[in-house]
Design an enzyme around this catalytic site. Sequence first.
Site, PDB file in Angstrom:
ATOM      1  N   HIS A  85      23.552 -22.698  10.810  1.00 49.04           N
ATOM      2  CA  HIS A  85      22.155 -22.601  11.280  1.00 49.04           C
ATOM      3  C   HIS A  85      22.129 -21.677  12.504  1.00 49.04           C
ATOM      4  O   HIS A  85      22.489 -20.512  12.395  1.00 49.04           O
ATOM      5  CB  HIS A  85      21.651 -24.027  11.558  1.00 49.04           C
ATOM      6  N   SER A 131      17.049 -27.748  12.464  1.00 52.58           N
ATOM      7  CA  SER A 131      16.557 -28.083  13.815  1.00 52.58           C
ATOM      8  C   SER A 131      15.150 -28.685  13.757  1.00 52.58           C
ATOM      9  O   SER A 131      14.863 -29.663  14.463  1.00 52.58           O
ATOM     10  CB  SER A 131      16.585 -26.854  14.729  1.00 52.58           C
ATOM     11  N   ARG A 188      12.000 -11.369  10.423  1.00 50.97           N
ATOM     12  CA  ARG A 188      12.465 -11.508  11.809  1.00 50.97           C
ATOM     13  C   ARG A 188      13.603 -10.517  12.071  1.00 50.97           C
ATOM     14  O   ARG A 188      13.775 -10.029  13.180  1.00 50.97           O
ATOM     15  CB  ARG A 188      12.936 -12.954  12.066  1.00 50.97           C
ATOM     16  N   HIS A 247      20.128 -17.086   2.787  1.00 51.26           N
ATOM     17  CA  HIS A 247      19.144 -18.031   3.322  1.00 51.26           C
ATOM     18  C   HIS A 247      18.802 -19.074   2.263  1.00 51.26           C
ATOM     19  O   HIS A 247      18.820 -18.780   1.070  1.00 51.26           O
ATOM     20  CB  HIS A 247      17.857 -17.315   3.755  1.00 51.26           C
ATOM     21  N   ASP A 271      19.613 -13.933  12.219  1.00 48.41           N
ATOM     22  CA  ASP A 271      20.814 -13.968  13.052  1.00 48.41           C
ATOM     23  C   ASP A 271      21.687 -12.727  12.909  1.00 48.41           C
ATOM     24  O   ASP A 271      22.542 -12.470  13.752  1.00 48.41           O
ATOM     25  CB  ASP A 271      21.639 -15.225  12.734  1.00 48.41           C
TER      26      ASP A 271
HETATM   27  N1  AMX Z   1      28.390 -15.206   2.547  1.00 49.04           N
HETATM   28  C1  AMX Z   1      29.180 -15.743   1.571  1.00 49.04           C
HETATM   29  N2  AMX Z   1      28.786 -16.705   0.727  1.00 49.04           N
HETATM   30  C2  AMX Z   1      27.515 -17.125   0.854  1.00 49.04           C
HETATM   31  C3  AMX Z   1      26.629 -16.602   1.809  1.00 49.04           C
HETATM   32  C4  AMX Z   1      27.119 -15.605   2.692  1.00 49.04           C
HETATM   33  N3  AMX Z   1      26.379 -15.096   3.665  1.00 49.04           N
HETATM   34  N4  AMX Z   1      25.438 -17.218   1.684  1.00 49.04           N
HETATM   35  C5  AMX Z   1      25.570 -18.121   0.680  1.00 49.04           C
HETATM   36  N5  AMX Z   1      26.840 -18.063   0.181  1.00 49.04           N
HETATM   37  C6  AMX Z   1      27.433 -18.927  -0.821  1.00 49.04           C
HETATM   38  C7  AMX Z   1      27.321 -20.381  -0.363  1.00 49.04           C
HETATM   39  O1  AMX Z   1      28.358 -20.705   0.562  1.00 49.04           O
HETATM   40  C8  AMX Z   1      27.412 -21.121  -1.665  1.00 49.04           C
HETATM   41  O2  AMX Z   1      28.757 -21.155  -2.042  1.00 49.04           O
HETATM   42  P1  AMX Z   1      29.380 -22.452  -2.813  1.00 49.04           P
HETATM   43  O3  AMX Z   1      28.656 -22.491  -4.128  1.00 49.04           O
HETATM   44  O4  AMX Z   1      30.819 -22.144  -2.897  1.00 49.04           O
HETATM   45  O5  AMX Z   1      29.069 -23.640  -1.938  1.00 49.04           O
HETATM   46  C9  AMX Z   1      26.682 -20.174  -2.629  1.00 49.04           C
HETATM   47  O6  AMX Z   1      26.682 -18.877  -2.008  1.00 49.04           O
HETATM   48  C10 AMX Z   1      25.235 -20.573  -2.886  1.00 49.04           C
HETATM   49  O7  AMX Z   1      24.578 -20.711  -1.640  1.00 49.04           O
HETATM   50  P2  AMX Z   1      22.996 -20.404  -1.483  1.00 49.04           P
HETATM   51  O8  AMX Z   1      22.278 -21.342  -2.388  1.00 49.04           O
HETATM   52  O9  AMX Z   1      22.743 -18.950  -1.668  1.00 49.04           O
HETATM   53  O10 AMX Z   1      22.744 -20.704   0.046  1.00 49.04           O
HETATM   54  P3  AMX Z   1      22.467 -22.132   0.716  1.00 49.04           P
HETATM   55  O11 AMX Z   1      21.010 -22.417   0.609  1.00 49.04           O
HETATM   56  O12 AMX Z   1      23.405 -23.167   0.218  1.00 49.04           O
HETATM   57  O13 AMX Z   1      22.868 -21.837   2.231  1.00 49.04           O
HETATM   58  C11 AMX Z   1      22.961 -20.522   4.210  1.00 49.04           C
HETATM   59  C12 AMX Z   1      22.085 -21.018   3.054  1.00 49.04           C
HETATM   60  C13 AMX Z   1      22.113 -19.789   5.223  1.00 49.04           C
HETATM   61  C14 AMX Z   1      23.626 -21.723   4.883  1.00 49.04           C
HETATM   62  C15 AMX Z   1      24.059 -19.571   3.618  1.00 49.04           C
HETATM   63  O14 AMX Z   1      23.431 -18.428   3.054  1.00 49.04           O
HETATM   64  C16 AMX Z   1      25.084 -19.140   4.646  1.00 49.04           C
HETATM   65  O15 AMX Z   1      26.079 -19.848   4.844  1.00 49.04           O
HETATM   66  N6  AMX Z   1      24.889 -17.960   5.308  1.00 49.04           N
HETATM   67  C17 AMX Z   1      25.757 -17.524   6.381  1.00 49.04           C
HETATM   68  C18 AMX Z   1      25.461 -18.279   7.668  1.00 49.04           C
HETATM   69  C19 AMX Z   1      24.116 -17.874   8.252  1.00 49.04           C
HETATM   70  O16 AMX Z   1      23.796 -16.710   8.349  1.00 49.04           O
HETATM   71  N7  AMX Z   1      23.327 -18.878   8.675  1.00 49.04           N
HETATM   72  C20 AMX Z   1      22.036 -18.632   9.363  1.00 49.04           C
HETATM   73  C21 AMX Z   1      20.849 -18.919   8.484  1.00 49.04           C
HETATM   74  C22 AMX Z   1      19.547 -18.748   9.249  1.00 49.04           C
HETATM   75  C23 AMX Z   1      19.416 -19.810  10.290  1.00 49.04           C
HETATM   76  O17 AMX Z   1      19.296 -20.984   9.976  1.00 49.04           O
HETATM   77  N8  AMX Z   1      19.480 -19.476  11.532  1.00 49.04           N
END
Ligand code: AMX
Length: 435
Positions: free
Chosen positions: A270, A240, A326, A317, A372
């Site tokens: 996000h 964002s 937070r 994250h 979140d």
């Molecule tokens: N559950 C399951 N798998 C997860 C995970 C979770 N909560 N968080 C990360 N992973 C997985 C990723 O999908 C990725 O898998 P892949 O290799 O098969 O693609 C692997 O772990 C490595 O990811 P990462 O480097 O740890 O995370 P990232 O920087 O790529 O992504 C985020 C960060 C937040 C998108 C991810 O942790 C996620 O999808 N979390 C769940 C959704 C969420 O809570 N989003 C809110 C974030 C805060 C915000 O912006 N408001």
Amino acid sequence: MSKLKQKLAEKIPSYRERVTKLMKEYGDVVVDQVHIRQFYGGMRGLKCLTTDISYLDPNEGIRFRGYTIPEVLEKLPKPKGAEMPYVEGHFFLLLTGEIPTQEDIQDVVDEFKARNRVPHYVYDLLREMPRDTHPMTMFSAAILAMQRESVFVKRYNEGLSKMDYWDPYYEDALNLLAKLPEIAAYIYRMKYKADTPIASNPELDFGANFAHMMGIDHPYDEVARLYFILHSDHESGNVSAHTTHLVASALSDPYYALSAGMNGLAGPLHGLANQEVLRWIQHVMDKMGGKLPSKEELKKFVWDTLNSGQVIPGYGHAVLRKTDPRYTAQREFALKHLPDDEIFQLVSMLYEVVPPILMEHGKAKNPWPNVDAHSGVIQWHYGVREYDFYTVMFGVGRAIGVLSNIVWDRAVGQAIERPKSLTTDMLEKVAGIKK
Ligand code: AMX
């Protein structure tokens, strides 16, 4: 000129000098290297953005203008008898870098009051949209619809010096911020509360007025203040903030830029994650016939989600490597105000159960909860059970940070963003792959 704008006008010249010196004398200094994985991996970790408004340390979490969340909550002035600080004071801090006095805050309160009238066509637009439209779509559309009000566009068309761009950006930012709580609450009451909007009360502060327009009693005013402050900023690389910055770099005005940023916030990875958390919890409760699962049962739900290829919403994250402060701030609020809430107990159980499972699963770099994972349960407790709406409140908060950022972008003369792309062939060549 308001005291806030005056303060900004005083601060800008010395920042400009610092930036000019860095660019002129140190422009060729190498800060980071770019790796092939970052081309496909969302530029993760690449140091190529700058903001002074907040900084995210992977282990410590966010600092707003150098202050941690507990420091911000302690140092910022509060409305009389309130537990949480003025949102207006937090905006002053983000914009100026200084902790405001009560007088400074009154100045921002007055600024917002003078600008809070939402144009009627915004309500007409919202009312014309099908009622099952997602509230984030409505929120973003309402912001975009007001683009015709942009002071920046008017002054730009009249012929404006680049040195002065920040001034009408500031005007647009304040005009927008003053209206967002009312627009958000209107969407809520129109969509979910039988179309019964509640008029704004100009005597109330930003957070309390939002609670009033939502139709929810104390301590929801405290929730609103806490929520808007916590969600305001997370440095500038998140979707964002970066989108708002990118769109504004083309000198699109703050209405275009904020609406675009909100569209990015609406993604499930996000800002929509808060809605996903509650959806996931409701699914668990439904499967359990409305009762709380045991720890063993909960572990199975978590594994089932992972094994079906889905993420655990609210965990992980891109930058953080510890529990999000937070999350902790909201947990402390919940421990004080809603310790016996069933959903809070489930959220607490998830805090025990999910991190070890994510570690064992071995993919997520950060197994700890983010903001979140906790925001929905507090809303749920106070009766905001329409979880589609949670991201809109995130958006009102996020607007405070991203709008502060783009005012400063213009103040220091940030250029139009235009990184360079390479083809896969070129990257293979760089990698030394022979074909
Ligand atoms: N559950 C399951 N798998 C997860 C995970 C979770 N909560 N968080 C990360 N992973 C997985 C990723 O999908 C990725 O898998 P892949 O290799 O098969 O693609 C692997 O772990 C490595 O990811 P990462 O480097 O740890 O995370 P990232 O920087 O790529 O992504 C985020 C960060 C937040 C998108 C991810 O942790 C996620 O999808 N979390 C769940 C959704 C969420 O809570 N989003 C809110 C974030 C805060 C915000 O912006 N408001």
